[in-house]
Design an enzyme around this catalytic site. Structure first.
Site, short mmCIF file in Angstrom:
data_model
loop_
_atom_site.label_atom_id
_atom_site.label_comp_id
_atom_site.label_asym_id
_atom_site.label_seq_id
_atom_site.Cartn_x
_atom_site.Cartn_y
_atom_site.Cartn_z
N HIS A 100 -67.29 -23.96 -1.80
CA HIS A 100 -65.62 -24.07 -1.17
C HIS A 100 -65.56 -25.37 -2.14
O HIS A 100 -65.97 -26.43 -2.19
CB HIS A 100 -65.83 -24.49 0.30
CG HIS A 100 -64.41 -24.86 0.60
ND1 HIS A 100 -64.09 -24.47 1.95
CD2 HIS A 100 -63.50 -25.53 0.25
CE1 HIS A 100 -62.88 -24.72 2.13
NE2 HIS A 100 -62.39 -25.63 1.14
N HIS A 102 -64.59 -28.29 -4.31
CA HIS A 102 -64.48 -29.87 -3.92
C HIS A 102 -64.50 -30.72 -5.39
O HIS A 102 -65.10 -30.39 -6.09
CB HIS A 102 -65.31 -30.28 -2.89
CG HIS A 102 -66.63 -29.79 -3.33
ND1 HIS A 102 -67.29 -28.66 -3.38
CD2 HIS A 102 -67.71 -30.55 -3.93
CE1 HIS A 102 -68.56 -28.55 -3.73
NE2 HIS A 102 -68.92 -29.79 -4.07
N HIS A 104 -65.73 -34.28 -6.11
CA HIS A 104 -66.49 -35.67 -5.91
C HIS A 104 -65.55 -36.85 -6.54
O HIS A 104 -65.27 -36.92 -7.60
CB HIS A 104 -67.93 -35.74 -6.39
CG HIS A 104 -68.57 -34.73 -6.03
ND1 HIS A 104 -69.79 -34.99 -5.23
CD2 HIS A 104 -68.58 -33.40 -6.33
CE1 HIS A 104 -70.51 -33.46 -4.98
NE2 HIS A 104 -69.71 -32.88 -5.84
P1 AMP Z 1 -71.78 -29.97 -4.99
O1 AMP Z 1 -73.35 -29.73 -5.26
O2 AMP Z 1 -70.98 -30.28 -5.79
O3 AMP Z 1 -71.59 -28.33 -4.23
O4 AMP Z 1 -71.64 -30.89 -3.91
C1 AMP Z 1 -71.90 -30.62 -2.53
C2 AMP Z 1 -71.96 -32.01 -1.75
O5 AMP Z 1 -71.72 -31.81 -0.51
C3 AMP Z 1 -73.45 -32.75 -1.99
O6 AMP Z 1 -72.94 -33.97 -2.68
C4 AMP Z 1 -73.62 -32.66 -0.46
O7 AMP Z 1 -74.57 -34.16 -0.32
C5 AMP Z 1 -72.49 -32.71 0.21
N1 AMP Z 1 -72.75 -32.30 1.58
C6 AMP Z 1 -73.30 -31.28 2.07
N2 AMP Z 1 -73.47 -30.83 3.47
C7 AMP Z 1 -72.45 -31.86 3.91
C8 AMP Z 1 -72.00 -32.37 5.21
N3 AMP Z 1 -72.10 -31.54 6.23
N4 AMP Z 1 -71.19 -33.52 5.06
C9 AMP Z 1 -70.70 -34.23 4.02
N5 AMP Z 1 -71.42 -33.74 2.81
C10 AMP Z 1 -72.08 -32.87 2.53
ZN ZN Z 2 -64.89 -22.82 3.14
#
Ligand code: AMP
Ligand code: ZN
Length: 116
Positions: A100, A102, A104
């Site tokens: 999804h 996002h 950072h």
């Molecule tokens: P990416 O690797 O760019 O897809 O980033 C996904 C990010 O989502 C990682 O840094 C995870 O630590 C974070 N993440 C996964 N599950 C959760 C959650 N339930 N709440 C907050 N962050 C999350």
């Molecule tokens: Zn979604």
């Protein structure tokens, strides 16, 4: 998307610490922060990655809105003056683990010049 962890957070079915939200976007703290400030800026609309963005947002309204939210989120996190880094991981080699879209926002310390 029933199985999408970020859709569940957006729906309020999973907990998160929200730092910003409006009708199109939410931002919440990353569960595994890599810096003192680490938040994720997420469109409420389920778009898998940057590769699907233009198809799902042909007029670019969401993309512009999302971009304009970044300094507001940075302000809410107290890093707008000190600076911060934006990262978007796309696909397998890009290290994307949540399908999804996002962005950072990382900051709160001197991150140096490195890309890795
Ligand atoms: P990416 O690797 O760019 O897809 O980033 C996904 C990010 O989502 C990682 O840094 C995870 O630590 C974070 N993440 C996964 N599950 C959760 C959650 N339930 N709440 C907050 N962050 C999350
Ligand atoms: Zn979604």
């Amino acid at each position: 998307m029933d199985s999408c962890v970020f859709c569940k957070i957006i729906a309020g079915d999973l907990p998160s610490t929200r730092v910003y939200e409006d009708d199109k976007v939410i931002a919440f703290k990353d569960l595994n922060p890599v810096a003192p400030v680490h938040v994720l800026v997420v469109p409420r609309q389920h778009i898998v990655s940057i590769n699907e963005f233009a198809e799902q947002d042909p007029a670019g309204e969401l993309a512009i809105h999302l971009m304009n939210c970044i300094p507001k989120v940075a302000e809410a996190c107290g890093v707008v003056e000190s600076g911060y880094r934006l990262i978007n991981n796309c696909g397998k080699d890009g290290g994307q683990t949540v399908p999804h879209f996002h962005i950072h926002i990382i900051g709160g310390e001197d991150l140096g010049p490195g890309l890795r």
